[in-house]
Design an enzyme around this catalytic site. Structure first.
Site, PDB file in Angstrom:
ATOM      1  N   LYS A   1       9.503   8.526  -0.530  1.00 30.73           N
ATOM      2  CA  LYS A   1       9.045   7.952  -1.873  1.00 30.73           C
ATOM      3  C   LYS A   1       8.661   8.849  -2.856  1.00 30.73           C
ATOM      4  O   LYS A   1       8.953   8.774  -4.220  1.00 30.73           O
ATOM      5  CB  LYS A   1       7.677   7.241  -1.517  1.00 30.73           C
ATOM      6  CG  LYS A   1       8.140   5.747  -0.744  1.00 30.73           C
ATOM      7  CD  LYS A   1       6.861   5.274  -0.136  1.00 30.73           C
ATOM      8  CE  LYS A   1       7.009   3.969   0.769  1.00 30.73           C
ATOM      9  NZ  LYS A   1       6.214   3.335   1.404  1.00 30.73           N
TER      10      LYS A   1
ATOM     11  N   GLN B   1      -0.478   4.801   2.593  1.00 30.95           N
ATOM     12  CA  GLN B   1       0.635   4.769   3.446  1.00 30.95           C
ATOM     13  C   GLN B   1       0.087   3.842   4.879  1.00 30.95           C
ATOM     14  O   GLN B   1      -0.900   4.762   5.329  1.00 30.95           O
ATOM     15  CB  GLN B   1       1.436   5.758   4.145  1.00 30.95           C
ATOM     16  CG  GLN B   1       2.473   5.371   4.830  1.00 30.95           C
ATOM     17  CD  GLN B   1       3.793   4.733   4.341  1.00 30.95           C
ATOM     18  OE1 GLN B   1       4.233   4.951   3.172  1.00 30.95           O
ATOM     19  NE2 GLN B   1       4.284   3.836   5.052  1.00 30.95           N
TER      20      GLN B   1
ATOM     21  N   ASP C   1       1.901  -1.295  -4.497  1.00 33.96           N
ATOM     22  CA  ASP C   1       2.479  -2.041  -3.264  1.00 33.96           C
ATOM     23  C   ASP C   1       2.288  -3.554  -3.495  1.00 33.96           C
ATOM     24  O   ASP C   1       2.734  -4.170  -2.527  1.00 33.96           O
ATOM     25  CB  ASP C   1       1.848  -1.415  -2.316  1.00 33.96           C
ATOM     26  CG  ASP C   1       2.691  -0.408  -1.456  1.00 33.96           C
ATOM     27  OD1 ASP C   1       3.701  -0.364  -1.787  1.00 33.96           O
ATOM     28  OD2 ASP C   1       2.142   0.376  -0.616  1.00 33.96           O
TER      29      ASP C   1
END
Ligand code: NAP
Length: 288
Positions: A54, A98, A121
């Site tokens: 990412k 994460q 997200d």
């Protein structure tokens, strides 16, 4: 006739090219590049690879990466303090923590602490609520990528029968809202659904996100349907999806492969979300 295979890598590459141009535009507009903060806690090797990919993808399109890698033993309060610091930073438009997090930390409490306007997200309750109500906001990356893939196949969801296999907060539920928002007639299946085959055979758009290797067999597919396979299952035969690809390809009209279908779209959509967040921070209502 065999289905068209939807090339997720190619669609993702074109999204990334577009994002690169948008990043230049936003950088001029706000006087700095869009910023994406990534937080990796602990030493899970798979998470380290995901976050690394990412960051690399962000830097390739000109997004500035702010990476934090606190020790795996940190407390929940320490992680909440880091999230608060990132929420307050004027240089950061998107925050990605994460998952999974170590056992001593309540993941939901951390996700809920992220500023919804920086929630690239799309996992906070506010983001989920905005999406469910059809209001503008940041939408989780995999479902957004799935919508792009459907449209890339020239398929317009309006008026179509869509069936989603799976009701997770990450994929099934947000995708339900997106397809409904695009005027499809949507059915969501789960582990208690009776006669899955019969429900799936109704679908003009079938999205499999159950995490069950080759759950969807050719006889469950309506001839000519668009089939999107989200499943990522590691088996003795290697990485396989939730759809029996070889047989399904002979029945479907268009189908995504695994790998090379949905996977590449997820990171591309994270980049796009970061640009949208930067535009919104600058006061421009750019969300869709
Ligand atoms: P999840 O949280 O485990 O949810 C799975 C869903 O599928 C649940 O709603 C479950 O029903 C349903 N389900 C399981 N077995 C079923 C069956 N036999 N029949 C009908 N429904 C069934 O999974 P997820 O996070 O949504 O992920 C789904 C898959 O997509 C996984 O393979 C994951 O690795 C993959 N994925 C890929 C990407 C990507 O970028 N490529 C991103 C996200 C996820 P219940 O609710 O009743 O338990």
């Amino acid at each position: 006739m065999a289905a068209t295979v939807i090339d997720g890598k190619a669609v993702a590459a074109s999204v990334r090219e577009r994002v690169k141009r948008d990043v230049q535009e936003v950088t001029t507009q706000i006087g700095r590049p869009p910023g994406l903060a990534t937080v990796l806690v602990g030493d899970d090797p798979a998470s380290a690879i995901y976050v690394g990919n990412k960051r690399k993808a962000s830097e390739e399109v000109g997004i500035r990466s702010f990476h934090h890698e606190p020790d795996g033993s940190l407390s929940q309060d320490e992680l909440l303090a880091l999230v608060a610091e990132l929420n307050d930073s004027d240089e950061i438009d998107g925050i990605l923590v994460q998952l999974p997090l170590p056992d001593q930390i309540d993941s939901a409490a951390i996700v809920n602490a992220i500023d919804p306007d920086k929630d690239v997200d799309g996992l906070t309750p506010i983001s989920a609520g905005r999406l469910a109500r059809g209001e503008p906001g940041l939408v989780s990356c995999t479902p957004r990528g799935i919508m792009e893939l459907i449209r890339s196949a020239g398929v317009e969801p309006a008026g179509k029968e869509a069936v989603i296999l799976g009701r997770s907060n990450l994929v099934g539920r947000p995708l339900f809202s997106l397809l409904l928002g695009a005027n499809a007639t949507v059915t969501v299946c789960h582990s208690r659904t009776r006669d899955l085959g019969e429900v799936c055979r109704r679908a003009e758009i079938l999205v499999a996100a159950a995490g069950q290797p080759r759950l969807v067999t050719a006889d469950m597919i309506r001839p000519g349907a668009t089939v999107i396979d989200v499943g990522t299952n590691r088996t003795e035969d290697g990485l396989v999806g939730d759809v029996d690809f070889a047989a399904a390809k002979e029945v479907a009209g268009a189908i995504t492969p695994v790998p090379g279908g949905v996977g590449p779209m997820t990171i591309a959509m994270l980049l796009r979300n970061t640009v949208h967040a930067a535009r919104a921070q600058a006061g421009e209502p750019a969300w869709t």
